[in-house]
Design an enzyme around this catalytic site. Structure first.
Site, mmCIF file in Angstrom:
data_model
loop_
_atom_site.group_PDB
_atom_site.id
_atom_site.type_symbol
_atom_site.label_atom_id
_atom_site.label_comp_id
_atom_site.label_asym_id
_atom_site.label_seq_id
_atom_site.Cartn_x
_atom_site.Cartn_y
_atom_site.Cartn_z
ATOM 1 N N ARG A 181 0.842 -1.202 0.000
ATOM 2 C CA ARG A 181 0.000 0.000 0.000
ATOM 3 C C ARG A 181 0.878 1.254 0.000
ATOM 4 O O ARG A 181 2.060 1.175 0.385
ATOM 5 C CB ARG A 181 -0.848 -0.002 1.284
ATOM 6 N N ASP A 250 -3.576 3.691 3.659
ATOM 7 C CA ASP A 250 -3.327 2.278 3.973
ATOM 8 C C ASP A 250 -4.230 1.365 3.152
ATOM 9 O O ASP A 250 -4.019 0.155 3.114
ATOM 10 C CB ASP A 250 -3.501 1.998 5.472
#
Ligand code: AMP
Ligand code: MG
Length: 481
Positions: A181, A250
């Site tokens: 991510r 995230d």
């Protein structure tokens, strides 16, 4: 307990330095029951598991298959704009990786399998509703041609998980060609750990961006690639009326995949500013903000990558990144055109078609029309006499003029290949979840199989294509915890 090599694991992430993960073991579920196993995807992965109890045991976390090396991955993230220095897999773990016949590496990830070092105050569990929701929506996305993590299995665990009410627990197995991510980059950048940040970049390039392996400026070239992938993804989302709902860094994949299905939703009636997520009080992640949030997240990635340059080179690099960031708008706009124009039967889009698309969207918003059905039904109008255009406001005549030079059948087939009939509508999902909580999984199975062919008319109940009534509309969706 371990069984004999039913999955040909080939693990690479665990070979990264120890700062990248923490070891984790799944909880033992008291009474696991297999709800669904994705045979088609399993075969794409080259899995040959056939024994139902073996499948159940592995994908509930009850048995660790030979060669697995479960770890929770670490990452940070900007959540609703605020930085959290350490998030990580709090209710998930990477069981291991395998390489398919096409030489593509896939992560096998269990979600809801119990706490990890990153669980903070969470219990590390998932309940059956969000697990089935993720399975259904992620597979539907895949069938709609939208890059996403895939779903391999859902198993109920036989234990009750305490939420507002106690709910049946479940584990969903998802697979992905990457689970890195923007937040993974932020983790090392924020800790000033340039060495591991460099390792992370190299890992990504080796695994997913091999065309960059001889790059002379890999942070910048990587950034350009991620920008293209994310711009494409966001345009694709919007072309089917999808709202991700928690575009925190995230939850932002550097490979441009849809990851972390929480309070996501497909819109019914169209509103530019539609928000579903119950926690998104200021509408940060509303439909129309998705491109600017994509850019915001990319800018966070750029800041991380810039720390890889020596002080002597940083100023020059910053200017280059700033130049690149300016390209987001035109790249996104082109992707938007490429994905929306065919929905209006425009076979070779040009810049000025953006205006026409806008006109149509404004029209359906002003009339409060269903996004999916309005697009799909528009192909019925192609053949009709222009006089029917009256009710379509100024849009219809301009549109018809725009497509008149094309072959009519080609226009209709272009539209029908890009405007789905079936999408995972919220009210149907909610209904499916209510029944699953009561132990009836048939609605889930039926809906899921219908969504395998979203563009093809099927002989099914009308409820699947009817927009929800006022009473049926789901006003808000909730995070999948
Ligand atoms: P999300 O908003 O779902 O992407 O989750 C944000 C963070 O919260 C991630 O680090 C998750 O692993 C963590 N998290 C969410 N739900 C739970 C849970 N039930 N137990 C532990 N951690 C959780
Ligand atoms: Mg997440």
């Amino acid at each position: 307990m371990s069984v004999n090599n039913p999955i040909p694991f080939d693990n690479s992430y665990i070979k990264l330095p120890k700062e990248f993960y923490s070891k984790a073991t799944p909880d033992t579920p008291p009474n696991p029951k297999l709800i669904i196993y994705n045979d088609e995807h399993a075969s794409e992965l080259g899995l040959t598991l056939t024994d139902q109890s073996e499948i159940t045991n592995i994908f509930s976390g009850k048995v660790l298959p030979e060669g697995s090396a479960p770890v929770a991955m670490v990452y940070s993230g900007h959540q609703f704009g605020h930085f959290s220095p350490r998030l990580g897999d709090g209710r998930a773990l990477l069981l291991g990786e395998l390489i398919d016949r096409n030489n593509i590496r896939h992560d096998i990830h269990l979600k809801g399998s119990g706490p990890t070092e990153y669980s903070r105050r969470g219990d590390g569990k998932a309940t059956v509703g969000p697990a089935l929701r993720e399975y259904l929506v992620s597979e539907a996305m895949h069938k709609l041609g939208i890059p996403t993590t895939r779903a391999l299995a859902v198993v109920t665990t036989g234990e009750l998980v305490q939420r507002e009410l106690p709910l049946p627990g479940a584990v969903i197995t998802r697979t992905s060609k990457s689970l890195i991510r923007v937040g993974t980059f932020e983790y090392f950048a924020r800790h000033g750990d340039t060495q591991n940040l460099k390792q992370l970049l190299n890992y990504c390039i080796k695994r997913n961006f091999s065309e960059l392996k001889n790059s002379q400026d890999s942070p910048l070239d990587f950034f350009k690639s991620v920008m293209k992938l994310q711009a494409t993804l966001t345009a694709k989302w919007m072309s089917v009326g999808f709202i991700h709902g928690v575009m925190n860094t995230d939850n932002s994949s550097v490979c441009g995949l849809t990851i972390d299905y929480g309070p996501c939703a497909f819109m019914d009636h169209f509103e530019h500013n539609r928000v579903f997520s119950s926690i998104d009080r200021n509408g940060r992640y509303q439909f129309s903000n998705q491109p600017s949030i994509t850019l915001w997240n990319l800018t966070r990635l750029a800041e991380c990558l810039l720390t890889l340059y020596s002080e002597n080179n940083r100023e020059e690099a910053t200017l280059k990144f700033e130049e690149e960031i300016k390209n987001f708008e035109p790249i996104f706009s082109k992707k938007w055109l490429d994905h929306f124009a065919p929905k209006l039967g425009i076979i070779s889009p040009v810049q000025s078609d953006l205006e026409l698309i806008k006109k149509w969207l404004d029209y359906i918003e002003s009339k409060h029309l269903d996004f999916t059905n309005s697009f799909r039904n528009l192909s019925n109008v192609v053949n009709q006499n222009n006089s029917t255009c009256n009710e379509f406001n100024s849009f219809c005549k301009i549109w018809k003029k725009r497509i008149e030079s094309y072959d009519i059948n080609q226009v209709i087939s272009t539209m029908n290949m890009t405007n789905p009939i079936y999408i995972p509508r919220n009210h149907l999902i909610e209904d499916m979840i209510t029944k699953a909580i009561d132990g009836d999984f048939q609605p889930f199975i039926e809906f899921n199989s219908l969504l395998e062919n979203p563009y093809t008319e099927q002989n099914v109940d009308q409820k699947y294509t009817t927009a929800p009534t006022k009473e049926q509309i789901v006003p808000a969706t909730f995070c999948g915890t």
